[in-house]
Design an enzyme around this catalytic site. Structure first.
Site, PDB file in Angstrom:
ATOM      1  N   TYR A  68      -2.031  -1.351  10.672  1.00  0.00           N
ATOM      2  CA  TYR A  68      -1.977  -1.475   9.211  1.00  0.00           C
ATOM      3  C   TYR A  68      -0.634  -0.965   8.675  1.00  0.00           C
ATOM      4  CZ  TYR A  68      -3.803  -1.116   4.402  1.00  0.00           C
ATOM      5  OH  TYR A  68      -4.018  -1.244   3.051  1.00  0.00           O
ATOM      6  N   SER A  78       0.868  -1.179   0.000  1.00  0.00           N
ATOM      7  CA  SER A  78       0.000   0.000   0.000  1.00  0.00           C
ATOM      8  C   SER A  78       0.903   1.226   0.000  1.00  0.00           C
ATOM      9  CB  SER A  78      -0.845  -0.018   1.283  1.00  0.00           C
ATOM     10  OG  SER A  78      -1.426   1.243   1.532  1.00  0.00           O
TER      11      SER A  78
END
Ligand code: NAD
Length: 268
Positions: free
Chosen positions: A163, A150
């Site tokens: 995350y 990401s």
């Protein structure tokens, strides 16, 4: 140009790689990006082992893949069962580590058990899947590991401690696999999207609206796309296309890389 510097016959330009002799495993295959990756790899001819804890979503995916050149097999599995995850990766040529989850919460309110679960699914399971996949890849002298990281593998945002930590860890794992795998014909790379139009993001819009106390529309325009020069969400099919490229012959020299598709976010 002398004969010695003339390029060899190399791969020809095409609509994408031919993966008809390859077996792939995609985690989180029932969700937005994983589903798109599964369908893209099956379109390229790969036989795809589709892993997810959402058995119903996998059945729907198998139906959607009917008629594609490659076969999709549903493999319901909770990746927190790390031993089962490692076993599931035996005999594959392509591994797409994609399954993920998100909780948006300040650190002081972040439940430790959720932090653990995020790290287990998004970092430990990828390690175990790589571990399970490498013996076959090394034996064949060919393998492709694609980690769906990401922009948060390269940049932090507030309220996403688990995350961001998991994705930064995945970046490290990917680079180590690249260094160890190179001598065996195995590449390992990350794909780093900005916000993709998937169920995970739809849930995040609601979460962030609560965390920031603003409307869902303002979350997209003012929070999610604030650092993106291109003011739109990425589509899952665009991510899947990058994955297909990394699995194809034109990408055999690309390894240990992080392919940003973040609308210019990390250009800042
Ligand atoms: P999604 O929620 O649509 O799909 C994730 C899938 O993972 C779901 O089908 C879910 O069932 C599965 N999953 C979760 N926990 C699991 C477990 N324990 N065992 C097996 N399967 C499990 O999410 P998405 O947006 O398609 O995200 C896929 C990946 O892409 C994630 O790693 C995410 O971090 C990454 N990513 C997403 C975005 C985005 O904006 N959507 C951006 C960058 C990176």
């Amino acid at each position: 140009m002398s004969a010695s510097t003339t390029p060899g016959p190399g791969p020809r330009p095409s609509d994408g790689p031919d993966l008809s002799c390859r077996t792939a495993l995609v985690t989180g295959a029932a969700g937005g990006i994983g589903r798109a990756c599964t369908l893209r790899l099956a379109t390229a001819g790969a036989r795809v082992r589709a892993v997810d804890l959402d058995a119903e979503g996998l059945t729907d995916l198998v139906d959607a893949a009917a008629g594609l050149p490659g076969q999709v097999e549903a493999h319901p599995l909770d990746l927190t069962d790390l031993d089962a995850a490692e076993r599931a990766a035996a005999g594959i040529d392509i591994l797409v580590n994609n399954a993920g989850l998100q909780l948006v919460r300040p650190i002081e309110d972040f439940p430790p058990e959720v932090f653990s679960r995020v790290l287990t699914v998004m970092l430990e399971a990828p390690f175990r899947l790589v571990r399970g996949a490498l013996p076959h890849m090394y034996a064949r002298g060919w393998g492709r590991i694609v980690n769906i990281s990401s922009v948060h593998g390269l940049r932090a945002s507030p309220y996403k401690s688990a995350y961001v930590a998991a994705k930064h860890g995945l970046e490290g794992l990917s680079k180590v696999a690249a260094l160890e795998g190179a001598a065996h014909g195995v590449t390992s790379n990350c794909v780093n999207p900005g916000y993709v139009r998937t169920p995970l993001v739809e849930r995040q819009i609601a979460d962030q609206a609560e965390a920031h106390g603003i409307s869902p529309e303002r979350v997209v325009s003012d929070v999610m796309l604030a650092d993106s020069a291109v003011k739109r969400l990425v589509e899952p099919e665009e991510v899947a296309e990058a994955v297909a490229y990394l699995c194809g012959p034109h990408a055999s020299f690309v390894t240990g890389a992080s392919l940003s598709m973040d609308g210019g976010w990390t250009a800042h």
